[in-house]
Enzyme design. Sequence first.
Site, mmCIF file in Angstrom:
data_model
loop_
_atom_site.group_PDB
_atom_site.id
_atom_site.type_symbol
_atom_site.label_atom_id
_atom_site.label_comp_id
_atom_site.label_asym_id
_atom_site.label_seq_id
_atom_site.Cartn_x
_atom_site.Cartn_y
_atom_site.Cartn_z
ATOM 1 N N ASP A 195 22.608 -12.915 0.929
ATOM 2 C CA ASP A 195 21.292 -12.612 0.397
ATOM 3 C C ASP A 195 20.224 -12.921 1.431
ATOM 4 O O ASP A 195 20.497 -13.481 2.474
ATOM 5 C CB ASP A 195 21.016 -13.511 -0.813
ATOM 6 C CG ASP A 195 21.627 -12.954 -2.068
ATOM 7 O OD1 ASP A 195 21.892 -11.755 -2.102
ATOM 8 O OD2 ASP A 195 21.826 -13.740 -3.006
ATOM 9 N N LYS A 217 17.936 -9.319 -1.467
ATOM 10 C CA LYS A 217 17.029 -8.766 -2.481
ATOM 11 C C LYS A 217 15.637 -9.319 -2.288
ATOM 12 O O LYS A 217 15.464 -10.462 -1.935
ATOM 13 C CB LYS A 217 17.478 -9.206 -3.880
ATOM 14 C CG LYS A 217 18.815 -8.696 -4.287
ATOM 15 C CD LYS A 217 18.971 -8.975 -5.778
ATOM 16 C CE LYS A 217 20.379 -8.741 -6.238
ATOM 17 N NZ LYS A 217 21.195 -9.931 -6.198
ATOM 18 N N MET A 328 10.603 -16.557 -9.223
ATOM 19 C CA MET A 328 10.148 -15.182 -9.017
ATOM 20 C C MET A 328 8.837 -14.969 -9.772
ATOM 21 O O MET A 328 8.638 -13.952 -10.432
ATOM 22 C CB MET A 328 11.214 -14.182 -9.501
ATOM 23 C CG MET A 328 12.513 -14.303 -8.720
ATOM 24 S SD MET A 328 13.853 -13.305 -9.377
ATOM 25 C CE MET A 328 14.518 -14.384 -10.632
HETATM 26 N N1 SAH Z 1 19.957 -18.655 -7.558
HETATM 27 C C1 SAH Z 1 18.698 -19.119 -7.024
HETATM 28 C C2 SAH Z 1 17.511 -18.374 -7.587
HETATM 29 C C3 SAH Z 1 17.502 -16.926 -7.224
HETATM 30 S S1 SAH Z 1 16.043 -16.106 -7.783
HETATM 31 C C4 SAH Z 1 18.584 -20.619 -7.260
HETATM 32 O O1 SAH Z 1 19.380 -21.199 -8.004
HETATM 33 O O2 SAH Z 1 17.702 -21.216 -6.646
HETATM 34 C C5 SAH Z 1 15.026 -16.209 -6.356
HETATM 35 C C6 SAH Z 1 13.862 -17.152 -6.595
HETATM 36 O O3 SAH Z 1 14.269 -18.477 -6.355
HETATM 37 C C7 SAH Z 1 12.691 -16.943 -5.670
HETATM 38 O O4 SAH Z 1 11.862 -15.883 -6.094
HETATM 39 C C8 SAH Z 1 11.983 -18.264 -5.802
HETATM 40 O O5 SAH Z 1 11.299 -18.357 -7.035
HETATM 41 C C9 SAH Z 1 13.145 -19.214 -5.878
HETATM 42 N N2 SAH Z 1 13.502 -19.814 -4.582
HETATM 43 C C10 SAH Z 1 14.705 -19.793 -4.008
HETATM 44 N N3 SAH Z 1 14.692 -20.494 -2.846
HETATM 45 C C11 SAH Z 1 13.441 -20.969 -2.697
HETATM 46 C C12 SAH Z 1 12.792 -21.770 -1.727
HETATM 47 N N4 SAH Z 1 13.431 -22.253 -0.662
HETATM 48 N N5 SAH Z 1 11.488 -22.062 -1.918
HETATM 49 C C13 SAH Z 1 10.815 -21.598 -2.985
HETATM 50 N N6 SAH Z 1 11.399 -20.855 -3.929
HETATM 51 C C14 SAH Z 1 12.672 -20.529 -3.802
#
Ligand code: SAH
Length: 410
Positions: A195, A217, A328
């Site tokens: 990803d 994505k 998101m």
């Molecule tokens: N599976 C992932 C989430 C995927 S959806 C998890 O468990 O974290 C993607 C969203 O995750 C992004 O839009 C943001 O809201 C958040 N996200 C993921 N990594 C991030 C980071 N390093 N800093 C801020 N937001 C993050």
Amino acid sequence: MTTMIGLSLSGRSVVMVGGGAVTARRLERFLADGARVRVVAPEVGGDVARLIAEHRLVWTRRRFRAADVTGAWLVHTATGDPRTDDAVFAACERRQTPCVNAADGAHGSARLAAETRSGDVVVGVVSDASVDPRRAARLRDAIGALLRDGSLPLRRRRATAVGRVDLVGGGPGPADLMTVRGRRLLAEADVVVADRLGPTHVLAELDPEVEVVDVGKRPGHHPVPQDEINAIIVRHARAGKRVVRLKGGDPFVFGRGGEEVAACLAAGVAVEVVPGLTSVVSVPQSAGIPVTHRGTAAGLHVVNGQGELTSSTLAALADDTVTTVVLMGVAALPSIVAAALAAGAPTTRPVAIVESGHTPDQRTTRTTLATAVSDARGAGVTNPAVVVIGDVARADLLLPVPELTGDRTR
Ligand code: SAH
């Protein structure tokens, strides 16, 4: 000189003379390997006694006799009495049976390696010369650490008949916030389907022969549709490849990991999931925000900002004992804030927006429901970001050290 051989003890007869602590420790290893173990000793210590009680081995309750080694495939002696250990070794020599002699200063004809394992790889350390168990153990541990952090070339050079898929949660970004298991699977992978978020720079360290498929994505923009991702991982696994589906955070939190598992299962492909540190918790944490805090937040509500605002989200937003974490959520911030206020949340309710948590670009915007939208716009807040709504987002919550990470906080 010593030649190291990987023996398979499964179903083989191993005779262990002596019933003390050394026997007990090594017994576990032999039993784990499937050996049929007989202990010869007039008495045994607690650990060996327990295994006897569990019928995991046979106990010949008397002193050693030379005939005891007849039919043994491997003999181990640790009686504490050098004369007996010598007699065991001598009996083995007459029968050409390998013998590990644990007596101080003795060697026997075989020695056990200090072993470390990672997946299906076993590395053993033995010394050709004098026995120095502490050195062997330290060396073993150092090699074990390298194996586990994925920095050694663990990838199989020969194709296996059966491929598989591992959904690996990569955490929020830094490689050292991945799990040890995830690192190992990555080092073993033939194909990595990655990803945009998560520990993307580990991809650069992969063996050049590893195929990397980027299906990254972006919010509101899906370069590779989910059913195509499902088809890609299934196709590679069916071709006998070890596939790692590397995902940001945890695979089962807004990562569509469940759909990928279902697709593998439907296709009869072996699949496992390795959890990761989800951004739900780790990104607020990177800004010093605990998602629950005694006396401040007793619960946590997690939502996808691109989804519908359900009644449970409205209830959480209105409840000052609950922290709401929005993933998101940058584009949806105005509608979420409006909904929270309409649901009765006070304008003073703290809001924190943490961008790129746990990365060098991390930035936290602290605000309240009253000014969140204009502050976010003014700061030019962008994805990826986690929005935290609730009293835990107060800048002074953990005073006198409000920021634990020294990020660029407004
Ligand atoms: N599976 C992932 C989430 C995927 S959806 C998890 O468990 O974290 C993607 C969203 O995750 C992004 O839009 C943001 O809201 C958040 N996200 C993921 N990594 C991030 C980071 N390093 N800093 C801020 N937001 C993050």
